[in-house]
Design a protein around this motif. Structure first.
Motif, PDB file in Angstrom:
ATOM      1  N   ASP A  26       0.856  -1.210   0.129  1.00 49.02           N
ATOM      2  CA  ASP A  26       0.443   0.174   0.103  1.00 49.02           C
ATOM      3  C   ASP A  26       0.872   1.003   0.058  1.00 49.02           C
ATOM      4  OD1 ASP A  26      -2.161  -1.840   0.512  1.00 49.02           O
ATOM      5  OD2 ASP A  26      -2.784  -1.505   2.380  1.00 49.02           O
ATOM      6  N   VAL A  27       0.400   2.504  -0.902  1.00 44.48           N
ATOM      7  CA  VAL A  27       1.068   3.651  -0.536  1.00 44.48           C
ATOM      8  C   VAL A  27       0.096   4.406  -0.230  1.00 44.48           C
ATOM      9  CG1 VAL A  27       2.005   5.153  -2.558  1.00 44.48           C
ATOM     10  CG2 VAL A  27       2.734   2.836  -3.453  1.00 44.48           C
ATOM     11  N   LYS A  28       0.321   5.416   0.875  1.00 42.39           N
ATOM     12  CA  LYS A  28      -0.114   6.287   1.213  1.00 42.39           C
ATOM     13  C   LYS A  28      -0.283   7.512  -0.406  1.00 42.39           C
ATOM     14  CE  LYS A  28      -0.659   9.706   5.155  1.00 42.39           C
ATOM     15  NZ  LYS A  28      -0.110   9.677   5.964  1.00 42.39           N
ATOM     16  N   SER A  29       0.892   7.780  -0.262  1.00 47.06           N
ATOM     17  CA  SER A  29       0.823   9.225  -1.487  1.00 47.06           C
ATOM     18  C   SER A  29       2.028   8.519  -2.446  1.00 47.06           C
ATOM     19  CB  SER A  29       1.010  10.274  -1.102  1.00 47.06           C
ATOM     20  OG  SER A  29       2.370  10.128  -0.678  1.00 47.06           O
ATOM     21  N   ALA A  30       2.019   8.762  -4.054  1.00 50.72           N
ATOM     22  CA  ALA A  30       3.350   8.937  -5.047  1.00 50.72           C
ATOM     23  C   ALA A  30       2.978  11.073  -5.794  1.00 50.72           C
ATOM     24  CB  ALA A  30       2.895   8.189  -5.447  1.00 50.72           C
ATOM     25  N   ARG A  31       4.554  11.292  -5.613  1.00 47.11           N
ATOM     26  CA  ARG A  31       4.244  12.434  -6.098  1.00 47.11           C
ATOM     27  C   ARG A  31       6.014  12.919  -6.995  1.00 47.11           C
ATOM     28  NH1 ARG A  31       5.929  17.800  -5.385  1.00 47.11           N
ATOM     29  NH2 ARG A  31       7.277  17.171  -2.738  1.00 47.11           N
ATOM     30  N   VAL A  32       5.639  13.211  -8.499  1.00 49.14           N
ATOM     31  CA  VAL A  32       6.575  13.536  -9.193  1.00 49.14           C
ATOM     32  C   VAL A  32       6.723  14.961  -9.476  1.00 49.14           C
ATOM     33  CG1 VAL A  32       8.044  13.751 -11.466  1.00 49.14           C
ATOM     34  CG2 VAL A  32       6.115  11.927 -10.651  1.00 49.14           C
ATOM     35  N   ALA A  33       7.844  15.344  -8.583  1.00 54.86           N
ATOM     36  CA  ALA A  33       7.928  17.087  -8.849  1.00 54.86           C
ATOM     37  C   ALA A  33       8.263  17.841  -9.894  1.00 54.86           C
ATOM     38  CB  ALA A  33       9.292  17.419  -7.868  1.00 54.86           C
ATOM     39  N   THR A  34       6.793  19.143  -9.883  1.00 52.55           N
ATOM     40  CA  THR A  34       7.544  19.359 -11.575  1.00 52.55           C
ATOM     41  C   THR A  34       7.024  20.889 -11.120  1.00 52.55           C
ATOM     42  OG1 THR A  34       5.129  20.137 -10.951  1.00 52.55           O
ATOM     43  CG2 THR A  34       6.003  17.861 -12.486  1.00 52.55           C
ATOM     44  N   ASP A  35       8.232  21.640 -11.982  1.00 51.39           N
ATOM     45  CA  ASP A  35       8.956  22.732 -12.526  1.00 51.39           C
ATOM     46  C   ASP A  35       7.442  23.777 -12.490  1.00 51.39           C
ATOM     47  OD1 ASP A  35       9.772  25.448 -14.123  1.00 51.39           O
ATOM     48  OD2 ASP A  35      11.072  24.796 -13.267  1.00 51.39           O
ATOM     49  N   ILE A  37       6.654  27.422 -13.053  1.00 54.54           N
ATOM     50  CA  ILE A  37       6.092  27.996 -14.840  1.00 54.54           C
ATOM     51  C   ILE A  37       5.879  26.629 -15.615  1.00 54.54           C
ATOM     52  CG2 ILE A  37       7.764  29.632 -15.779  1.00 54.54           C
ATOM     53  CD1 ILE A  37       8.832  30.061 -13.298  1.00 54.54           C
ATOM     54  N   THR A  38       6.668  26.339 -15.866  1.00 55.98           N
ATOM     55  CA  THR A  38       6.259  25.180 -16.704  1.00 55.98           C
ATOM     56  C   THR A  38       5.989  23.992 -17.033  1.00 55.98           C
ATOM     57  OG1 THR A  38       8.775  24.114 -16.166  1.00 55.98           O
ATOM     58  CG2 THR A  38       8.753  26.133 -18.306  1.00 55.98           C
ATOM     59  N   GLY A  39       5.929  23.467 -15.932  1.00 58.12           N
ATOM     60  CA  GLY A  39       5.058  22.037 -15.428  1.00 58.12           C
ATOM     61  C   GLY A  39       5.727  20.944 -15.770  1.00 58.12           C
ATOM     62  N   ARG A  40       7.037  21.218 -16.006  1.00 62.08           N
ATOM     63  CA  ARG A  40       7.450  20.151 -16.526  1.00 62.08           C
ATOM     64  C   ARG A  40       8.609  18.824 -15.779  1.00 62.08           C
ATOM     65  NH1 ARG A  40      11.800  20.845 -21.566  1.00 62.08           N
ATOM     66  NH2 ARG A  40      11.374  18.882 -21.348  1.00 62.08           N
ATOM     67  N   SER A  41       8.814  17.881 -15.338  1.00 67.28           N
ATOM     68  CA  SER A  41       8.990  16.765 -14.732  1.00 67.28           C
ATOM     69  C   SER A  41      10.386  17.146 -14.076  1.00 67.28           C
ATOM     70  CB  SER A  41       9.486  15.192 -15.133  1.00 67.28           C
ATOM     71  OG  SER A  41       9.532  14.895 -14.239  1.00 67.28           O
ATOM     72  N   LYS A  42      10.649  16.802 -12.940  1.00 69.17           N
ATOM     73  CA  LYS A  42      12.275  17.783 -12.288  1.00 69.17           C
ATOM     74  C   LYS A  42      12.591  16.548 -12.359  1.00 69.17           C
ATOM     75  CE  LYS A  42      11.130  22.179  -9.574  1.00 69.17           C
ATOM     76  NZ  LYS A  42      11.690  22.775  -8.456  1.00 69.17           N
ATOM     77  N   ARG A  43      12.402  15.315 -12.490  1.00 70.51           N
ATOM     78  CA  ARG A  43      12.980  13.837 -13.128  1.00 70.51           C
ATOM     79  C   ARG A  43      13.272  13.370 -11.261  1.00 70.51           C
ATOM     80  NH1 ARG A  43      17.109  13.410 -17.452  1.00 70.51           N
ATOM     81  NH2 ARG A  43      16.349  11.265 -16.931  1.00 70.51           N
ATOM     82  N   TYR A  44      12.025  13.412 -10.540  1.00 69.69           N
ATOM     83  CA  TYR A  44      12.968  12.752  -9.473  1.00 69.69           C
ATOM     84  C   TYR A  44      11.761  13.496  -8.723  1.00 69.69           C
ATOM     85  CZ  TYR A  44      12.563  17.557  -6.504  1.00 69.69           C
ATOM     86  OH  TYR A  44      12.743  18.671  -5.975  1.00 69.69           O
ATOM     87  N   GLY A  45      10.656  12.524  -7.972  1.00 69.26           N
ATOM     88  CA  GLY A  45       9.315  12.551  -6.851  1.00 69.26           C
ATOM     89  C   GLY A  45       9.342  11.639  -5.413  1.00 69.26           C
ATOM     90  N   PHE A  46       8.725  11.503  -4.348  1.00 63.08           N
ATOM     91  CA  PHE A  46       8.359  11.131  -3.725  1.00 63.08           C
ATOM     92  C   PHE A  46       7.434   9.853  -3.271  1.00 63.08           C
ATOM     93  CE2 PHE A  46      10.339  15.310  -3.216  1.00 63.08           C
ATOM     94  CZ  PHE A  46      11.896  14.792  -2.118  1.00 63.08           C
ATOM     95  N   VAL A  47       7.794   8.786  -2.807  1.00 60.64           N
ATOM     96  CA  VAL A  47       6.404   8.239  -2.054  1.00 60.64           C
ATOM     97  C   VAL A  47       6.279   8.108  -0.584  1.00 60.64           C
ATOM     98  CG1 VAL A  47       6.160   5.531  -2.413  1.00 60.64           C
ATOM     99  CG2 VAL A  47       6.630   7.165  -4.432  1.00 60.64           C
ATOM    100  N   GLU A  48       5.140   7.717  -0.560  1.00 63.12           N
ATOM    101  CA  GLU A  48       5.121   7.337   0.879  1.00 63.12           C
ATOM    102  C   GLU A  48       4.353   6.398   1.480  1.00 63.12           C
ATOM    103  OE1 GLU A  48       3.687  10.066   5.246  1.00 63.12           O
ATOM    104  OE2 GLU A  48       3.699  11.185   3.274  1.00 63.12           O
ATOM    105  N   ILE A  49       5.631   5.343   1.817  1.00 63.78           N
ATOM    106  CA  ILE A  49       5.065   3.875   2.695  1.00 63.78           C
ATOM    107  C   ILE A  49       4.526   4.116   4.031  1.00 63.78           C
ATOM    108  CG2 ILE A  49       4.930   1.754   2.641  1.00 63.78           C
ATOM    109  CD1 ILE A  49       6.356   1.852  -0.380  1.00 63.78           C
ATOM    110  N   GLU A  50       3.723   3.899   4.814  1.00 65.17           N
ATOM    111  CA  GLU A  50       3.378   4.284   6.284  1.00 65.17           C
ATOM    112  C   GLU A  50       4.176   2.937   6.897  1.00 65.17           C
ATOM    113  OE1 GLU A  50      -0.468   4.466   7.343  1.00 65.17           O
ATOM    114  OE2 GLU A  50      -0.760   6.654   6.831  1.00 65.17           O
ATOM    115  N   ASP A  51       4.025   1.489   6.103  1.00 64.27           N
ATOM    116  CA  ASP A  51       4.668  -0.188   6.321  1.00 64.27           C
ATOM    117  C   ASP A  51       6.046   0.036   6.726  1.00 64.27           C
ATOM    118  OD1 ASP A  51       5.735  -2.879   6.394  1.00 64.27           O
ATOM    119  OD2 ASP A  51       3.181  -3.034   7.296  1.00 64.27           O
ATOM    120  N   GLU A  52       7.104   0.014   7.128  1.00 68.75           N
ATOM    121  CA  GLU A  52       8.490   0.033   7.064  1.00 68.75           C
ATOM    122  C   GLU A  52       9.195  -0.962   6.045  1.00 68.75           C
ATOM    123  OE1 GLU A  52      12.179   1.146   9.743  1.00 68.75           O
ATOM    124  OE2 GLU A  52      10.207   2.025  10.945  1.00 68.75           O
ATOM    125  N   GLU A  53       8.153  -2.315   6.729  1.00 68.26           N
ATOM    126  CA  GLU A  53       9.349  -3.384   5.873  1.00 68.26           C
ATOM    127  C   GLU A  53       8.999  -3.024   4.717  1.00 68.26           C
ATOM    128  OE1 GLU A  53       9.236  -8.108   6.270  1.00 68.26           O
ATOM    129  OE2 GLU A  53       8.104  -6.684   7.911  1.00 68.26           O
TER     130      GLU A  53
END
Length: 82
Positions: A26-35, A37-53
């Protein structure tokens, strides 16, 4: 746990990132970072998962693998620096 993903393809969307990590659980959230102004991907992102294992398994399983044509880097997020 918050996970940092770098070297994403510029075509990767937040939904595709979520789909990838849901292969591990289960994934709590996922987000690709975007600029703002342009809305283009910054080519990195974050995912949050509550279960550490599940999060640690995802990091181990996905780090240094190819996803959508790019070899991604996956590691635990260090949080914002002050």
């Amino acid at each position: 746990m918050k996970i940092f993903i770098a070297k994403l393809s510029d075509k990767t969307t937040s939904q595709r990132l979520e789909d990838l990590f849901e292969l591990y659980g289960d994934v709590k959230s996922a987000r690709v970072a975007t600029d703002r102004i342009t809305g283009r991907s910054k080519r990195y992102g974050f995912v949050e998962i509550e279960d550490e294992e599940i999060a640690l398994n995802a990091i181990e399983g996905l780090n240094d693998t190819e996803f959508e044509g790019s070899k991604i880097v996956v590691k635990q997020s260090e949080g914002k620096k002050k």
